[in-house]
Scaffold this active site. Sequence first.
Site, mmCIF file in Angstrom:
data_model
loop_
_atom_site.group_PDB
_atom_site.id
_atom_site.type_symbol
_atom_site.label_atom_id
_atom_site.label_comp_id
_atom_site.label_asym_id
_atom_site.label_seq_id
_atom_site.Cartn_x
_atom_site.Cartn_y
_atom_site.Cartn_z
ATOM 1 N NE ARG A 121 13.600 13.336 13.431
ATOM 2 C CZ ARG A 121 13.705 12.792 14.641
ATOM 3 N NH1 ARG A 121 14.129 13.524 15.642
ATOM 4 N NH2 ARG A 121 13.399 11.532 14.844
ATOM 5 C CG HIS A 148 18.701 11.651 18.695
ATOM 6 N ND1 HIS A 148 18.360 12.992 18.635
ATOM 7 C CD2 HIS A 148 17.518 10.970 18.797
ATOM 8 C CE1 HIS A 148 17.047 13.115 18.684
ATOM 9 N NE2 HIS A 148 16.514 11.908 18.777
ATOM 10 C CD GLN A 151 15.699 10.889 23.363
ATOM 11 O OE1 GLN A 151 14.801 11.253 22.600
ATOM 12 N NE2 GLN A 151 15.483 10.669 24.655
ATOM 13 C CG ASP A 239 16.500 3.608 19.558
ATOM 14 O OD1 ASP A 239 15.258 3.774 19.595
ATOM 15 O OD2 ASP A 239 17.244 4.287 18.838
ATOM 16 C CB CYS A 278 15.074 7.748 22.567
ATOM 17 S SG CYS A 278 15.251 6.823 21.025
ATOM 18 N NE ARG A 306 14.682 15.386 22.632
ATOM 19 C CZ ARG A 306 14.451 15.011 21.371
ATOM 20 N NH1 ARG A 306 14.001 13.789 21.107
ATOM 21 N NH2 ARG A 306 14.682 15.834 20.367
#
Length: 319
Positions: A121, A148, A151, A239, A278, A306
């Site tokens: 990450r 991402h 996700q 988001d 998310c 997830r």
Amino acid sequence: MAGVRNIAHNVASIEGRHLPPDPPRHFLDIDQFEAPALEAMLDTGLAYKNGRRDRPLVGRTLALIFEKPSTRTRVSFEVAMRQLGGDTIYLNTADSQLARGETVADTARVLSRYVDAIMIRTNQPLKLDELARHATVPVINGLTDTSHPCQIMADVMTLQEKKGPVAGKVVAWSGDGNNVSASWVHAAVRFGFVLRLACPEELSPPPRLFDWARREGGRVELTTDPVQAVSEADCVVTDTWISMGVEASVNRHNMLAPYRVDEYLMAQAKPDAIFMHCLPAKRGEEVTAGVIDGPQSVVWDEAENRLHAQKGILTWCLG
């Protein structure tokens, strides 16, 4: 087939010949896969969610490299790996020689001698790509500034669970054209749903993303009008306005305020539309409490998925 190849390698070694190793199965971005492979990963993840109990990763170890803070990514990968029988090693910036000048290539070569897969990450997509080029084990994109994918695999799983087959469904995005929205574009093309993005012109995703979607035959639309995007949608997504590494400013908030997902905007979607985010969320900024805590919100199922989607990714990467 893996057993057949191992026998072939043994025979080749006896005869003095050297066969090239199988390339590692990286999971870097959704656009790098065809739909059947992605669907197979989700099917595997759903099978584990629905009761499958085998542990195919016994004896395998996943290195988790975090150059950005995380709650869901770290916990879901650690739990997924352990439930599949494997182990994890956590490395943050302070724990890694990357912070002291070791090259990404050298880190990739060393970790490949110790572990069976690497999740990273990071801010920099180039760092992810370099890690994948030099690692001899699978590398998984846990998030970069441009995408991402893990996700969005969980999000597609959630959409599928709540609304049935995703092909032809309408997903509306309202807010910043960030890394998460980019992976939604990739998913729309690969899974065959319609994606409408409403973003301020200054914060729209890069044009090359839409060029790629058009070349691939995707149904991806961009507008500055959130009501137009959300009209009759099956799913509404947003988001945070301030992603990690992005500087907060009054101007940014002013640009994004019209894109807040509130009760009025949700009412423009289909009556049975779902809301996704998310997380982490800032109630009162990108979404109102009435929406994220309301009956149309599926954010907690989305967060749980997830874990399950990543089980499908891990088993695919590690064979």
